[in-house]
Write a protein that holds these residues in place. Structure first.
Motif, PDB file in Angstrom:
ATOM      1  N   ARG A 115       5.888  -4.458  -7.770  1.00 42.60           N
ATOM      2  CA  ARG A 115       5.771  -5.695  -6.978  1.00 42.60           C
ATOM      3  C   ARG A 115       4.460  -5.726  -6.208  1.00 42.60           C
ATOM      4  N   LEU A 116       4.109  -4.615  -5.558  1.00 46.67           N
ATOM      5  CA  LEU A 116       2.905  -4.566  -4.732  1.00 46.67           C
ATOM      6  C   LEU A 116       1.636  -4.668  -5.565  1.00 46.67           C
ATOM      7  N   GLN A 124      -8.234  -1.118  -3.227  1.00 45.27           N
ATOM      8  CA  GLN A 124      -9.248  -2.101  -2.872  1.00 45.27           C
ATOM      9  C   GLN A 124      -9.003  -3.416  -3.590  1.00 45.27           C
ATOM     10  N   VAL A 125      -9.125  -4.508  -2.840  1.00 41.83           N
ATOM     11  CA  VAL A 125      -9.065  -5.853  -3.400  1.00 41.83           C
ATOM     12  C   VAL A 125     -10.361  -6.572  -3.034  1.00 41.83           C
ATOM     13  N   ALA A 126     -10.592  -7.729  -3.619  1.00 45.07           N
ATOM     14  CA  ALA A 126     -11.882  -8.406  -3.464  1.00 45.07           C
ATOM     15  C   ALA A 126     -12.031  -9.198  -2.166  1.00 45.07           C
ATOM     16  N   GLY A 175     -11.988  -3.660   6.014  1.00 43.86           N
ATOM     17  CA  GLY A 175     -10.731  -3.340   6.678  1.00 43.86           C
ATOM     18  C   GLY A 175      -9.567  -3.785   5.831  1.00 43.86           C
ATOM     19  N   GLY A 176      -8.379  -3.666   6.409  1.00 44.47           N
ATOM     20  CA  GLY A 176      -7.207  -4.021   5.630  1.00 44.47           C
ATOM     21  C   GLY A 176      -5.919  -3.856   6.405  1.00 44.47           C
ATOM     22  N   VAL A 236      -4.223  -1.317   1.813  1.00 46.55           N
ATOM     23  CA  VAL A 236      -4.832  -2.318   0.941  1.00 46.55           C
ATOM     24  C   VAL A 236      -5.999  -2.861   1.752  1.00 46.55           C
ATOM     25  N   PHE A 237      -7.212  -2.767   1.185  1.00 48.33           N
ATOM     26  CA  PHE A 237      -8.392  -3.143   1.957  1.00 48.33           C
ATOM     27  C   PHE A 237      -9.379  -3.949   1.121  1.00 48.33           C
TER      28      PHE A 237
END
Length: 157
Positions: free
Chosen positions: A32-33, A83-85, A119-120, A133-134
Motif C-alpha cells: 500500500r505504501l 525518496q520521492v520527487a 525533508g519529509g 519518505v522524503f
C-alpha cells in the motif's frame, strides 16, 4: 593498485531485507505504501518470506523470523528512507499512512535541518521499524521548522 584492493566502481544500494513478525500484515503495509508487487514468496511455515518489487526490480524482502518490536537501542538498522520527487508526494504518503494508522515521529512534513530545502515524514511500520519518505527540494515552502535545529531530523527520531 590491484583490483583486489579497490572499492567497486559501480556500487549502488540493492534491495533491503527486513525481519517482520507478521508477513501478511507487513506485505499489505509495504504494498500500500510503496506500490510494490509480490514477485516471489515462501510459504513453508518455518521459512516464510516475500520478495517485493516494482517495474521488474527487487526493492524489499520481508522475512517472517522475528518476534517483538524493532529495538532502536541496539546496533543495526537506524532507519530506511524512500525518496520521492515532490512535497506533494510526501503529503500523499502521509495521508495514506494516516489511514493505515501509522505512528509518526513529528507532525507533518519537516525539513532535514533548519532552513533546509529537503525533508519529509518520519514514521514506523507495523513492527516499529523507523521509516522516512522524503523529497530533496520544496520543503522550505511549507514553512515547517526542523524539530531540532542542532541535529539532522532523520538522525534522532
Amino acid at each position: 593498485m590491484s583490483t583486489a584492493t579497490r572499492a567497486p566502481s559501480t556500487l549502488q544500494t540493492g534491495h533491503v531485507g527486513l525481519n517482520v513478525t507478521d508477513l501478511a500484515r507487513s506485505v499489505a503495509f509495504y504494498q500500500r505504501l510503496l506500490g510494490l508487487e509480490v514477485t516471489a514468496e515462501g510459504t513453508d511455515p518455518d521459512r516464510r518470506f516475500a520478495l517485493l518489487g516494482r517495474d521488474g526490480t527487487l526493492v524489499l524482502t520481508l522475512w517472517q523470523q522475528s518476534s517483538g518490536t524493532f529495538a532502536t537501542g541496539t546496533p543495526g538498522l537506524h532507519h530506511l528512507s524512500f525518496q520521492v520527487a515532490t512535497v506533494e508526494e510526501v503529503r500523499a504518503a502521509e495521508a495514506l499512512l494516516t489511514g493505515l494508522g501509522a505512528e509518526f515521529a513529528y507532525e507533518g512534513v519537516v525539513p532535514h535541518s533548519e532552513g533546509g530545502t529537503s525533508g519529509g515524514i518520519f514514521f514506523t511500520d507495523p513492527d516499529g521499524i523507523r521509516l522516512e519518505v522524503f523529497t530533496l527540494a520544496g520543503v522550505e515552502a511549507t514553512g515547517a521548522t526542523a524539530p531540532d535545529p542542532a541535529a539532522p531530523t532523520c538522525g534522532f527520531f
